[in-house]
Design an enzyme around this catalytic site. Structure first.
Site, PDB file in Angstrom:
ATOM      1  N   ASN A 153       2.177   2.267  -4.120  1.00 26.32           N
ATOM      2  CA  ASN A 153       1.543   1.380  -3.275  1.00 26.32           C
ATOM      3  C   ASN A 153       1.931   1.275  -2.200  1.00 26.32           C
ATOM      4  O   ASN A 153       0.581   0.234  -1.011  1.00 26.32           O
ATOM      5  CB  ASN A 153       2.799   0.073  -3.238  1.00 26.32           C
ATOM      6  CG  ASN A 153       4.125   1.125  -3.016  1.00 26.32           C
ATOM      7  OD1 ASN A 153       4.322   1.673  -4.307  1.00 26.32           O
ATOM      8  ND2 ASN A 153       4.947   0.387  -2.954  1.00 26.32           N
ATOM      9  N   CYS A 328      12.397  -2.308   9.183  1.00 24.80           N
ATOM     10  CA  CYS A 328      13.233  -2.065   9.725  1.00 24.80           C
ATOM     11  C   CYS A 328      14.107  -1.629   9.563  1.00 24.80           C
ATOM     12  O   CYS A 328      15.084  -3.060   9.042  1.00 24.80           O
ATOM     13  CB  CYS A 328      12.903  -3.592  10.670  1.00 24.80           C
ATOM     14  SG  CYS A 328      14.079  -3.917  12.553  1.00 24.80           S
TER      15      CYS A 328
END
Ligand code: PLP
Length: 392
Positions: A153, A328
């Protein structure tokens, strides 16, 4: 005025096709009966599930529609494949996955590990390719399932699924599963001619809504259900069927099949224009992953000396939706497991950005992106602590 959106994040999710929405609506407003009911009102809904199943089977070239079960998403299909086979085999068999699988496969594999299974995570090289010799060596007598994604992906890199399936079947008793969530609807597939036992797909990656998926189970493959307590889906997945979404998924498969050949080359041309334009106008940029064996709609580009997140924010201000290869985590921007596994150097990994297209993208949109991106990158490099003065 409505903000312009140029959506280049189609590996995350796709726009629901208007034809799909239209096909679904009667199943909210008129045909809302339970497909398992004895009465005609409910029972008549069932044939629409069957019709959708036929459309999914046609798109992936399954021999029989009964080899398709509907699920709630690609993640459920992947979980069913891995857990279902391991439970059917019993004991603590060996499991093989690649290290660049989607988290819904990797997490299951790592869960098995905590339960005492031997789990092999196949490594990839700098272009995201598998070492098939290593793979051959890892197969063992007690390997129950091999799960290797068809296309990644993040990078779009495609694994040689036919070869991998042949190796599995020739050298072991294992079941071969492939996560084809990013392939179905983008490339032609004829699963009946391929050495694949289980294949996962997801509706929202091919212009159906989020919340519906399917698992192809080749006749004779033993897979225990993940959700029990009902006879639905041939006893392989309990729960009242999500009829409107299943119907929409069927419609999306029908549309994908009809447009596949033309769209695939048109989308690849747009992707190539975008990629070539970026490489030409932005210095110190690199394509991540094997460009020869790749989905037609995806490019993952590293912009050295800038953070992927910063690029995304600037693009977002321009209405351009893309995605970053970093996540993050606890305040620090960590490159994703896929980019890390490929050994992409630090200064490149942090600026990796994925652009993924669909049949709704136009040449004019690509021109718009190419017009703006050199300025975005130059501006960010001027303030980047990573950039050398010569690169600013
Ligand atoms: N597998 C791959 C390769 C994916 O890209 C995704 C979604 O991003 C999934 C599985 C999960 O699919 P879903 O969002 O339908 O659960």
């Amino acid at each position: 005025m409505k903000k312009r959106i140029v959506y280049l994040d189609n590996n995350a999710t796709t726009r629901v096709a208007p034809e799909v929405t239209a096909a679904m609506m009667p199943f909210f407003e008129e045909l809302w009966g339970n497909p398992s009911s004895m009465h005609t009102f409910g029972g008549q809904v069932h044939r629409h599930i069957d019709a959708a199943r036929e459309k999914v089977a046609a798109l992936i070239g399954a021999e029989d529609p009964s080899e398709i079960i509907f699920t709630s998403c690609g993640s459920e299909s992947n979980n069913t494949a891995l857990r279902g086979v391991v439970e059917a085999v019993g004991g603590k068999p060996h499991v093989i996955v690649s290290c660049v699988e989607h988290p819904c496969v990797l997490s299951v594999a790592r869960h098995f590990k905590t339960r005492g299974h031997l789990v092999t995570e196949l490594q990839v090289d700098g272009r995201g390719r598998l070492d098939l010799d290593q793979f051959r060596r890892e197969l063992a007598d007690d390997t129950a399932v091999v799960s290797v994604m068809w296309a990644n992906n993040e990078t779009g890199v495609m694994f040689p699924i036919e070869q991998i399936g042949e190796i599995v079947h020739r050298n072991s008793h294992a079941v071969f599963h492939t996560d084809a969530v990013q392939v179905i609807g983008k490339l032609p597939v004829r699963v009946r001619d391929l050495p694949i036992d289980l294949l996962s797909l997801s509706g929202h990656k091919l212009h159906a809504p989020k919340g519906v998926g399917a698992l192809y189970i080749r006749k004779g493959t033993k897979v225990n259900p993940l959700i029990i307590g009902g006879h639905q889906e041939f006893g392989k997945r309990a729960g009242t069927e999500n009829v409107p979404y299943i119907v929409g998924f069927g419609k999306a498969c029908e549309l994908a099949l009809a447009g596949l050949e033309g769209e695939r080359t048109r989308v690849a041309r747009l992707r190539d224009t975008l990629e070539a334009g970026i490489l030409k106008t932005c210095p110190d940029t690199h394509v991540n992953g094997d460009r020869e064996h790749r989905l037609p709609n995806t490019t993952n580009i590293s912009f050295e000396y800038v953070e992927g997140e910063a690029i995304l924010l600037r693009l977002d201000e321009l209405g351009i939706c893309a995605s970053s290869g970093s996540a993050c985590t606890s305040g620090s921007l960590e490159p994703s497991h896929v980019i890390r596994a490929m050994g992409v150097p630090f200064t490149r990994a942090h600026g990796s950005t994925r652009f993924s297209l669909s049949r709704y993208n136009t040449e004019e949109e690509i021109d718009y992106v190419l017009q703006h991106i050199p300025g975005v990158i130059k501006g960010l490099r001027e303030i980047s602590p990573f950039a050398q003065p010569s690169e600013r």
